[in-house]
Design a protein around this motif. Structure first.
Motif, mmCIF file in Angstrom:
data_model
loop_
_atom_site.group_PDB
_atom_site.id
_atom_site.type_symbol
_atom_site.label_atom_id
_atom_site.label_comp_id
_atom_site.label_asym_id
_atom_site.label_seq_id
_atom_site.Cartn_x
_atom_site.Cartn_y
_atom_site.Cartn_z
ATOM 1 N N SER A 194 3.735 65.155 20.530
ATOM 2 C CA SER A 194 3.588 64.510 21.836
ATOM 3 C C SER A 194 2.225 63.845 21.989
ATOM 4 O O SER A 194 2.122 62.720 22.461
ATOM 5 C CB SER A 194 3.738 65.536 22.965
ATOM 6 N N TYR A 221 10.894 61.815 25.502
ATOM 7 C CA TYR A 221 10.457 61.777 26.909
ATOM 8 C C TYR A 221 11.119 60.645 27.684
ATOM 9 O O TYR A 221 11.637 60.879 28.781
ATOM 10 C CB TYR A 221 8.927 61.698 26.995
ATOM 11 N N LEU A 244 10.251 66.703 33.442
ATOM 12 C CA LEU A 244 9.542 65.837 32.507
ATOM 13 C C LEU A 244 9.588 64.368 32.931
ATOM 14 O O LEU A 244 9.091 63.509 32.208
ATOM 15 C CB LEU A 244 10.138 65.999 31.093
ATOM 16 N N ALA A 283 7.806 61.009 31.308
ATOM 17 C CA ALA A 283 8.568 59.854 30.840
ATOM 18 C C ALA A 283 7.983 58.558 31.399
ATOM 19 O O ALA A 283 7.875 57.554 30.693
ATOM 20 C CB ALA A 283 10.028 59.994 31.250
#
Lengths: 274, 280
Positions: free
Chosen positions: B218, B229, B246, B250
């Protein structure tokens, strides 16, 4: 030169062990490459571990007859073998295109054997230094199962070697095409045929019936599927013996076929010189 | 300083020369692309074979996993088709051919990218787009009927384009950084090969991996922002295994992509400063 000694070059090939030594020395000379390759192999095995753990997560029973541990052993060892069996580009095609094949042909050595022993040296060295320790590690932490017996392990070693010869013969045969096509190309196609039909990524039992039958009929399953199935203990002693015979027949057949084509190809070769 | 327009003109010249060189061996072009198509179909087939036996991997359905897979394909192929030559950077450094680019009054990285296009990833681009399009419709993200709605369709298409381009930038950043190491390491080709290996992680949803791996994928090598994401933008909180938590990550995707490429570019500039030429 005598035709017979050309076609049956034993024990002459052992002379080529010098090329095997040179290949090992070459791997050692590029140490960063070696370490990155080692890390890459372990990463690839790690990906397979997490992926297949996720696949079996929430599944109580077996999938396609494979329990979680057997499937993990199959795909993780398959990944480790790929680091060892991975072809190094397309030396034949490149050499035909840039004309350097002429130099190899001028040498008093049989080029098919030269490539074979050279390739074996690099592969074996990387397998012993990377594949084996990584497999031991994965076995110790309990991610994969050990082979069912010492005998099965020894048979696996023979089977993996035959798989290596099969893959070598296939690459060599495909490389010979470049004598006529004069282009590189199709390298991906060659690798794809192996990936799909050898069971390198997924055990063949997972395949839909039609595809599985096709894979079972083709020689590629001798490269990954058979050695891996011997390691996991899926094939019993009798079946394993049959598998070795099948692999040996295909390996010798393809190797000789490559030999005949190689002789034809070198007769018709025209290099654009300058 | 050159204007943007002059760069476009220059790029078209480069494209033309590249195409002419490529068409000197047309069989090779078709052969490579045919092989590329086969290789990419194989990747999809492997996912399909596994989903013949399970309904979900890591909480993602077959359609969703393929959607993630295709998203990465589109981004990877855009990078591959237009920026692949940064993989040859180690050779430019070893042979000193970089000197040739440095004496020209044009951005050096631009020249590296434009110098050579291998044009053998069209299969991945086409298959990626077709699969992405098909699944966008099948997953109800894009449609002409009232069940999706024009506004939502347009928003999703726009986001998909932004995400694909961000993914391209992330691929570009990671590969640029990996190959920039060639200014210090003689065998940088190996670093680059390792990055290809790590790319394998981006083919499956990030939540199947362990926490430390997930952190690396990530924030150090941000492959997760190529598909995992961003997928949260499309499926809604009930459609993803970790809920809507999340969504804010994103939305950061374009920023992460810009930051990644910016950092890689700074690293590249530092490499250039360190470069002393191969001598002769």
């Amino acid at each position: 030169m005598n035709v017979l000694t050309n076609f049956i070059p034993l024990p002459g090939p052992l002379r080529y062990l010098a090329y095997t030594r040179a290949a090992v020395a070459r791997v050692l000379a590029y140490r960063v490459n070696f370490w990155m390759g080692a890390v890459g192999t372990v990463l690839g095995m790690t990906i397979q571990y997490y992926l297949w753990t996720a696949i079996y997560h929430g599944e109580d029973g077996a999938l396609a007859g494979y329990g979680a541990v057997e499937a993990l052993t199959y795909v993780i060892l398959g990944q480790a073998l790929q680091g060892f069996l991975h072809p190094e580009g397309d030396p034949l095609g490149r050499k035909v295109r840039d004309g350097s094949i002429a130099v190899d042909l001028a040498r008093p050595a049989d080029w098919q054997w030269v490539v074979f022993w050279d390739y074996l040296g690099g592969s074996l060295f990387r397998w012993l230094t990377t594949g084996v320790p990584a497999m031991v590690l994965f076995t110790v932490v309990g991610a994969v199962a050990a082979p069912p017996s010492l005998g099965a392990f020894l048979v696996f070693l023979v089977s993996a070697f035959l798989g290596f010869v099969l893959l070598f013969a296939w690459h060599f045969l495909f490389g010979l095409l470049s004598f006529w096509t004069k282009g590189g190309g199709l390298i991906d196609l060659k690798a794809t045929a192996v990936s799909l039909f050898s069971g390198a990524l997924v055990p063949l039992e997972f395949y839909p019936p039609g595809l599985r039958r096709m894979a079972m009929a083709l020689p590629f399953r001798g490269i990954y599927y058979l050695p891996l199935s011997i390691y996991t203990g899926r094939l019993g002693a009798g079946e394993a013996a049959g598998a070795l015979g099948w692999q040996a027949a295909w390996a010798v057949g393809l190797f000789l076929m490559a030999r005949v084509l190689w002789r034809r190809a070198t007769r018709s070769l025209v290099i654009h010189g300058g | 300083m050159r204007t943007f327009g002059s760069y476009v003109g220059l790029y078209l010249c480069y494209l033309r020369v590249n195409w002419l060189a490529l068409m000197a061996y047309p069989t090779e072009f078709w052969g490579n692309n045919l092989g590329n198509v086969a290789g990419n179909l194989l990747g999809i087939a492997a996912v399909g074979i596994v989903f013949g036996h399970v309904r979900a991997i890591g909480g993602w359905s077959f359609d969703q996993v393929l959607f993630l897979y295709a998203l990465a394909m589109v981004a990877r192929s855009l990078w591959h088709l237009f920026m692949v030559n940064c993989l040859n950077l180690p050779y430019y450094v070893q042979r000193g051919t970089l000197d040739r680019l440095m004496v020209r009054p044009v951005n050096i990285l631009f020249q590296v990218y434009a110098d050579y296009l291998d044009n053998d990833d069209w299969g991945e681009a086409v298959i990626g787009l077709v699969v992405l399009g098909t699944l966008s419709v099948r997953l109800g993200l894009v449609g002409v009927g009232p069940e999706v709605g024009l506004a939502r369709s347009l928003t999703n298409v726009l986001w998909l384009a932004v995400i694909a381009l961000s993914g391209t930038a992330i691929f570009a950043a990671i590969h640029l950084a990996a190959n920039t190491t060639s200014f210090w390491l003689v065998q940088a080709g190996a670093v680059s090969q390792l990055v290809w290996q790590v790319d394998g992680f981006s083919r499956y949803p990030l939540n199947v991996y362990s926490r430390p791996l997930r952190f690396v994928l990530s924030w150090l090598l941000p492959f997760g922002f190529i598909n995992f994401y961003p997928a949260h933008l499309f499926f809604g909180p009930s459609g993803v295994p970790e809920g809507g938590g999340l969504l804010w990550v994103a939305r950061l995707t374009p920023l992460v992509a810009a930051a990644a490429f910016g950092l890689a570019y700074r690293f590249w500039q530092a490499g250039l400063d360190h470069y002393q030429g191969a001598g002769s």
